[in-house]
Design a protein around this motif. Structure first.
Motif, short mmCIF file in Angstrom:
data_model
loop_
_atom_site.label_atom_id
_atom_site.label_comp_id
_atom_site.label_asym_id
_atom_site.label_seq_id
_atom_site.Cartn_x
_atom_site.Cartn_y
_atom_site.Cartn_z
N ARG A 1 -14.52 -11.30 -3.97
CA ARG A 1 -13.42 -11.39 -4.92
C ARG A 1 -13.02 -12.85 -5.14
NH1 ARG A 1 -12.43 -8.90 -8.49
NH2 ARG A 1 -10.18 -8.56 -8.45
N TYR B 1 -2.45 -8.43 -6.25
CA TYR B 1 -3.81 -8.62 -5.73
C TYR B 1 -4.02 -10.07 -5.30
CZ TYR B 1 -5.10 -3.92 -7.14
OH TYR B 1 -5.17 -2.54 -7.24
N GLN C 1 -11.80 -5.00 -16.22
CA GLN C 1 -12.26 -5.61 -14.96
C GLN C 1 -13.75 -5.32 -14.75
OE1 GLN C 1 -9.62 -4.80 -11.61
NE2 GLN C 1 -7.88 -4.62 -12.96
N TYR D 1 -12.82 0.17 -9.34
CA TYR D 1 -14.01 0.20 -8.48
C TYR D 1 -14.60 1.61 -8.37
CZ TYR D 1 -16.97 -0.95 -4.48
OH TYR D 1 -18.05 -1.15 -3.64
N ALA E 1 -8.02 -6.69 -2.31
CA ALA E 1 -7.72 -7.11 -3.68
C ALA E 1 -8.64 -6.50 -4.74
CB ALA E 1 -7.72 -8.64 -3.79
N TYR E 2 -9.20 -5.32 -4.43
CA TYR E 2 -9.95 -4.57 -5.44
C TYR E 2 -9.03 -3.50 -6.00
CZ TYR E 2 -14.50 -6.40 -3.95
OH TYR E 2 -15.56 -7.21 -3.68
N ASP E 3 -9.02 -3.35 -7.30
CA ASP E 3 -8.31 -2.23 -7.88
C ASP E 3 -9.20 -0.99 -7.67
OD1 ASP E 3 -7.25 -0.26 -9.51
OD2 ASP E 3 -6.39 -1.74 -10.88
N PRO E 4 -8.76 -0.02 -6.86
CA PRO E 4 -9.65 1.12 -6.57
C PRO E 4 -9.96 1.96 -7.81
CG PRO E 4 -7.48 1.45 -5.58
CD PRO E 4 -7.49 0.07 -6.14
N LEU F 1 -9.84 -1.00 0.22
CA LEU F 1 -10.20 -1.64 -1.06
C LEU F 1 -9.01 -2.39 -1.63
CD1 LEU F 1 -12.23 1.00 -3.10
CD2 LEU F 1 -13.02 -1.25 -2.41
N GLU F 2 -7.86 -1.71 -1.61
CA GLU F 2 -6.63 -2.36 -2.13
C GLU F 2 -6.32 -3.62 -1.34
OE1 GLU F 2 -3.93 -1.38 -4.31
OE2 GLU F 2 -4.14 0.77 -4.61
N ARG G 1 -4.33 4.16 -16.31
CA ARG G 1 -4.71 3.06 -15.42
C ARG G 1 -6.22 2.76 -15.55
NH1 ARG G 1 -3.37 2.98 -9.00
NH2 ARG G 1 -4.59 1.10 -8.70
N ARG H 1 -2.51 -10.33 -1.99
CA ARG H 1 -3.31 -9.63 -0.97
C ARG H 1 -4.51 -10.45 -0.53
NH1 ARG H 1 -3.19 -3.60 -3.61
NH2 ARG H 1 -1.14 -2.99 -2.85
N PHE I 1 -16.35 0.68 4.84
CA PHE I 1 -16.96 1.45 3.75
C PHE I 1 -18.28 2.02 4.26
CE2 PHE I 1 -14.56 -2.10 1.81
CZ PHE I 1 -13.49 -1.32 1.37
N ASP J 1 -16.20 -7.10 -13.90
CA ASP J 1 -16.86 -7.63 -12.70
C ASP J 1 -16.72 -6.68 -11.51
OD1 ASP J 1 -14.09 -8.21 -12.79
OD2 ASP J 1 -14.30 -9.69 -11.21
N ILE J 2 -15.71 -5.82 -11.53
CA ILE J 2 -15.55 -4.87 -10.42
C ILE J 2 -16.38 -3.61 -10.64
CG2 ILE J 2 -13.89 -3.35 -9.25
CD1 ILE J 2 -11.82 -5.47 -9.43
N LEU K 1 0.84 -1.20 0.00
CA LEU K 1 0.00 0.00 0.00
C LEU K 1 0.87 1.24 0.00
CD1 LEU K 1 -2.81 -0.88 2.59
CD2 LEU K 1 -2.97 -0.85 0.11
#
Lengths: 250, 273
Positions: free
Chosen positions: A106, A75, B52, B158, B152-155, B148-149, B45, A78, A91, B54-55, A51
């Motif tokens: 996920r 990922y 992605q 998302y 394992a979500y790419d912010p 989020l990171e 990016r 992670r 959130f 699905d995100i 991070l």
């Protein structure tokens, strides 16, 4: 070694936070990182999962160099690491149920039924049954911390990184969280790194304790070893008596 | 030759005082270049994370509503009064030899080509751009983006992709409503207040109407949607500090978004007309 930190350097502007910091965390152990505020403990945790990027140095998790991994593989890594944030970082636009389910969604192989079952089990472990449909803003500080913990453990990670999991909690909740961290280690063999100021917790949950001081490791040892340490900086910190360190430095 | 010793003549004066404005301009230029670099990086990016689906897909429809549908009232409100004012001012200007039906021509051309898309864009830079920057900024300072990171979500996939896509789709839709209400308001004003028949207004409206004008307006609206949401995401995503940082990011998103809209407006006029 399951987590290996090698020669980390990190500065913010002209302020040096980490100054060639190295540490190994063995598989299955719980290691607490203690140190003064601003010593770089949270920076270290964030660096472990990429991070935050160091100015210099390497972090190896599961035999993989975190900063060399392509984004997709990072990922993937992670997914094996649960992170409990200092202020929960829930959130706020979602219910507690959806917060805890986020990581699970996920995992492509899980059905919605399995996700809900895992969410309930995780909330049960942190004693938050009945709060599934509440928003984070409707929870107390302690409940938020526990919800953050439930989110981190829901994916049944191999590693858990806790950033001050018990700060600001009452003694009873602190003990509950400590027991949960201990169970994660003893029963599920999860490798844990706990950043904490709370020495009572650190003694209770840790296999080893590392003290971070002025950007590098001042001491690493078992709880008994740190209790017996005669190093004035270590002794002053663990006993909460800054005069010991000040006298030695004078 | 006598040498000037600034320090002796005025102890309060330092040579540094002369260079301070130059240095602040230099810092400003560097910061702008840095922002362009960071913005380009975020854009690349975002394009890469488009796959992605699905995100970002589950977030997309709710954002179409919050960015688009919920913005329609403010856009309609602004364009309704703009249409009224345009009709009255045109009637006031076109006195004497200029035929009355030119009121319809002016209202139609001005609303469709310029005021409809631009005023809608500026209004939404305030509503949508500020909302995105403050939401993402709050998420940044409360570590929700880090969370989020960690999950394992790419912010970017998302948070950024669905917002920018929603903006690019909904700004033209809102603009269609704005253009319609703007022209309709001008038409009704002409009949109710300017002693003009509907046929006269419509005659003027048709006189210079070109379907390409609508296409031009929609291209502008599409680009404004991209800019407003993109700039909002950029400032929100790069927020630092606490509440003050969120406030700064929100203000910057509105100011920079509005400025880019005006620059783009001139660019499209120069290239497409």
């Amino acid at each position: 070694m399951s987590i290996e930190i090698k020669n980390l350097h990190k500065s913010f502007g002209s302020t040096k936070i980490l100054n060639g910091f190295s540490l190994d965390v063995k598989e299955g152990e719980t290691l607490s990182v203690i140190g003064h505020s601003g010593a770089g403990k949270s920076v270290t945790l964030k660096t472990i999962i990429g991070l935050m990027h160091p100015d210099e140095g390497e972090v190896w998790v599961d035999g993989k160099n975190v900063f060399q991994l392509p984004r997709e593989e990072l990922y993937e890594l992670r997914r094996q690491v649960g992170y409990v944030f200092q202020f929960a970082a829930l959130f706020d636009s979602m219910s507690i149920r959806d917060n805890v389910a986020m990581g699970l969604r996920r995992i492509k192989t899980m059905t919605e039924g399995e996700i809900q079952h895992r969410v309930s089990a995780s909330l049960y472990l942190v004693d938050l049954v009945g709060s599934e449909d509440r928003r984070p803003s409707e929870l107390s500080g302690g409940m938020k911390k526990r919800a953050g913990l439930a989110r981190a453990i829901a994916t049944q990670p191999k590693y858990l990184l806790y950033d001050e999991p018990t700060s600001g909690l009452d003694p009873v909740t602190t003990t509950t969280i400590d027991e949960l961290i201990k169970r994660m280690s003893d029963e599920l063999k999860v490798t844990g790194i706990v950043v904490t100021h709370d020495m009572t917790s650190a003694y209770r949950i840790s296999d080893r304790i590392a003290m971070l001081h002025e950007g590098s490791i001042k001491f690493v040892g078992t709880p008994d070893e740190i209790r017996a340490s005669e190093d004035p900086v270590v002794k002053g910190f663990v006993e909460g008596r800054p005069e010991i360190a000040n006298r030695a430095l004078a | 030759m006598a040498r000037i010793h600034y320090g002796e003549e005025d102890p309060g004066f330092k040579l540094q005082d002369l260079t301070t404005p130059i240095r602040s301009v230099g810092h400003g230029v560097l910061a702008a270049v840095q922002s362009v670099g960071k913005g380009s990086f975020l854009a690349v990016r975002a394009v890469r994370t488009l796959k992605q689906v699905d995100i970002w897909a589950p977030r997309f429809v709710p954002l179409l509503v919050s960015i688009g549908i919920a913005s329609i009232p403010i856009a309609l409100f602004i364009l309704m009064f703009t249409g009224v004012v345009l009709a009255i001012q045109a009637s006031y200007t076109f006195t004497g030899t200029v035929p009355k039906y030119f009121v319809g021509a002016l209202v139609g051309k001005t609303v469709i080509l310029e005021l409809g898309p631009v005023l809608t864009g500026l209004a939404l830079a305030g509503r949508v751009g500020a909302s995105i920057a403050s939401e993402l900024g709050s998420m940044r300072v409360t570590e929700q983006i880090d969370a989020l990171e960690s999950l394992a979500y790419d912010p970017v996939a998302y948070l950024v992709v669905p917002r920018v896509l929603a903006g690019m789709i909904m700004f033209p839709v809102i603009t269609v409503f704005s253009l319609t209400i703007g022209v309709a308001a001008g038409w009704l004003t002409s009949m109710a207040m300017l002693d003009m028949s509907s046929a006269v207004f419509v005659k003027g409206l048709k006189l210079f109407f070109d379907p390409y004008d609508i296409q031009f307006a929609l291209i502008k609206a599409w680009s404004f949607g991209l800019v407003v949401t993109g700039v909002g995401c950029f400032y929100g995503f790069n927020t630092t500090g606490g509440a003050e940082g969120v406030g700064y990011a929100t203000t910057r998103a509105v100011v920079v978004g509005s400025m880019i809209i005006l620059v783009l407006d001139a660019f499209w006029a120069a290239t497409l007309l």
